[in-house]
Design an enzyme around this catalytic site. Sequence first.
Site, PDB file in Angstrom:
ATOM      1  N   LYS A 234       0.821  -1.146   0.058  1.00  0.00           N
ATOM      2  CA  LYS A 234      -0.044  -0.041   0.145  1.00  0.00           C
ATOM      3  C   LYS A 234       0.854   1.216   0.150  1.00  0.00           C
ATOM      4  O   LYS A 234       2.059   1.206   0.295  1.00  0.00           O
ATOM      5  CB  LYS A 234      -0.908  -0.076   1.402  1.00  0.00           C
ATOM      6  CG  LYS A 234      -2.081  -1.201   1.013  1.00  0.00           C
ATOM      7  CD  LYS A 234      -2.957  -0.792   1.936  1.00  0.00           C
ATOM      8  CE  LYS A 234      -4.174  -1.996   1.609  1.00  0.00           C
ATOM      9  NZ  LYS A 234      -5.528  -2.151   2.701  1.00  0.00           N
ATOM     10  N   ARG A 275      -3.189  -9.928   5.248  1.00  0.00           N
ATOM     11  CA  ARG A 275      -3.477 -10.089   3.889  1.00  0.00           C
ATOM     12  C   ARG A 275      -2.379  -9.785   2.989  1.00  0.00           C
ATOM     13  O   ARG A 275      -1.957  -8.364   3.433  1.00  0.00           O
ATOM     14  CB  ARG A 275      -4.755  -9.121   3.622  1.00  0.00           C
ATOM     15  CG  ARG A 275      -5.422  -9.408   2.232  1.00  0.00           C
ATOM     16  CD  ARG A 275      -6.823  -8.626   2.288  1.00  0.00           C
ATOM     17  NE  ARG A 275      -7.201  -8.530   0.985  1.00  0.00           N
ATOM     18  CZ  ARG A 275      -7.115  -7.870  -0.110  1.00  0.00           C
ATOM     19  NH1 ARG A 275      -5.940  -6.835   0.094  1.00  0.00           N
ATOM     20  NH2 ARG A 275      -7.669  -7.929  -1.255  1.00  0.00           N
TER      21      ARG A 275
HETATM   22  C1  7PJ Z   1      -7.781  -4.550   2.005  1.00  0.00           C
HETATM   23  C2  7PJ Z   1      -9.032  -5.445   1.573  1.00  0.00           C
HETATM   24  C3  7PJ Z   1      -7.559  -4.508   3.581  1.00  0.00           C
HETATM   25  C4  7PJ Z   1      -9.504  -6.183   3.795  1.00  0.00           C
HETATM   26  C5  7PJ Z   1      -8.091  -4.215  -0.225  1.00  0.00           C
HETATM   27  C6  7PJ Z   1      -5.258  -3.409  -1.547  1.00  0.00           C
HETATM   28  C7  7PJ Z   1      -6.444  -2.896  -1.658  1.00  0.00           C
HETATM   29  N1  7PJ Z   1      -9.483  -6.075   2.441  1.00  0.00           N
HETATM   30  N2  7PJ Z   1      -9.120  -5.211   0.304  1.00  0.00           N
HETATM   31  N3  7PJ Z   1      -8.383  -5.405   4.241  1.00  0.00           N
HETATM   32  N4  7PJ Z   1      -7.363  -4.055   0.936  1.00  0.00           N
HETATM   33  N5  7PJ Z   1      -9.988  -6.953   4.761  1.00  0.00           N
HETATM   34  O1  7PJ Z   1      -5.528  -4.941  -1.807  1.00  0.00           O
HETATM   35  O2  7PJ Z   1      -4.229  -3.160  -1.382  1.00  0.00           O
HETATM   36  O3  7PJ Z   1      -6.519  -3.833   3.978  1.00  0.00           O
HETATM   37  S1  7PJ Z   1      -7.915  -3.792  -1.629  1.00  0.00           S
END
Ligand code: 7PJ
Length: 310
Positions: A234, A275
């Site tokens: 990010k 994640r």
């Molecule tokens: C996140 C997400 C996060 C959860 C994305 C990316 C942007 N779902 N979906 N937490 N970020 N739960 O993958 O950087 O931080 S999309």
Amino acid sequence: MTKDTSQSEPPVPPVLHCAGRLLSLERPVVMGILNVTPDSFSDGGRYPTVDLALARAEQMAAEGAAIIDIGGESTRPGAAPVSTEEELRRVLPVVERAAARLSAIVCVDTSNPELMRRAEASGAAMINDVRAARRPGALEALADGRMALCLMHMQGDPASMQLEPHYRDALQEVGEFLGARVRACREAGIAAERLCIDPGFGFGKLLRHNLQLLAGLARLAQIGPPLLVGVSRKSLVATLLAQAGAAAGRAPHERLAGSLALASIAVLRGARIVRAHDVAATVDAVRIAGLLAADAAAPCAAADACADGG
Ligand code: 7PJ
């Protein structure tokens, strides 16, 4: 938003209930990201066919991902919305084949109640909803099934969230939001054991808000459900590196080491699910951070458990 910890019962190791399967979170686990979108910020368009997406899911599972998070809607800042028909078309064939083939938990990254229902019928065991089940019909769709659910905080919506994020106290407000969404789920009939929560790094947050949340993660972990954290690649990583004196700006694919540093810190502060795009590296980082986090909770456990080869 804190629960009473004055009694010295040993904490129960968290277990996430995922459509009849139990995912132990006693040690932190990695959720691998699989975007089947043409436009996600760091890997959009890389898996345009079901076969390529499935191969990537298999690779992440082989690298140690406990969960594979399959998403067909880009939520990067400014992303255009996707129709239900298109989201189903992108996601369901991959879910079906991944669920049939992998022992990892197959998760679908969606806010769409119709896809939630269809995903469970196709073998998904978890939903990751960046809108925390606020779309009309989402709570009902989830209550009718047995999948686990990640409730994420986002201020605003993807189209506008980074324009003017504003908080009186980001940690307090995110904590209150997550607590309220957990209660809404419980009232809708979704068992507590199916829930995890996520402060949503970068979703309607400036650097100072992200840092307040990172500093206060241990308080969010006290809300109750296991904490999921996503920092992988990010812009927060690049911004922090720049603030810390890195000479050049980092493009998304140059943010691995910074992402691992933040993931490790998150685990030390209580995160149970991380994640990430780079599964093999994140699994190693999280293993070490998880061992040392357990050690902080029960001093010397790591040292006692080790065959001492240095
Ligand atoms: C996140 C997400 C996060 C959860 C994305 C990316 C942007 N779902 N979906 N937490 N970020 N739960 O993958 O950087 O931080 S999309």
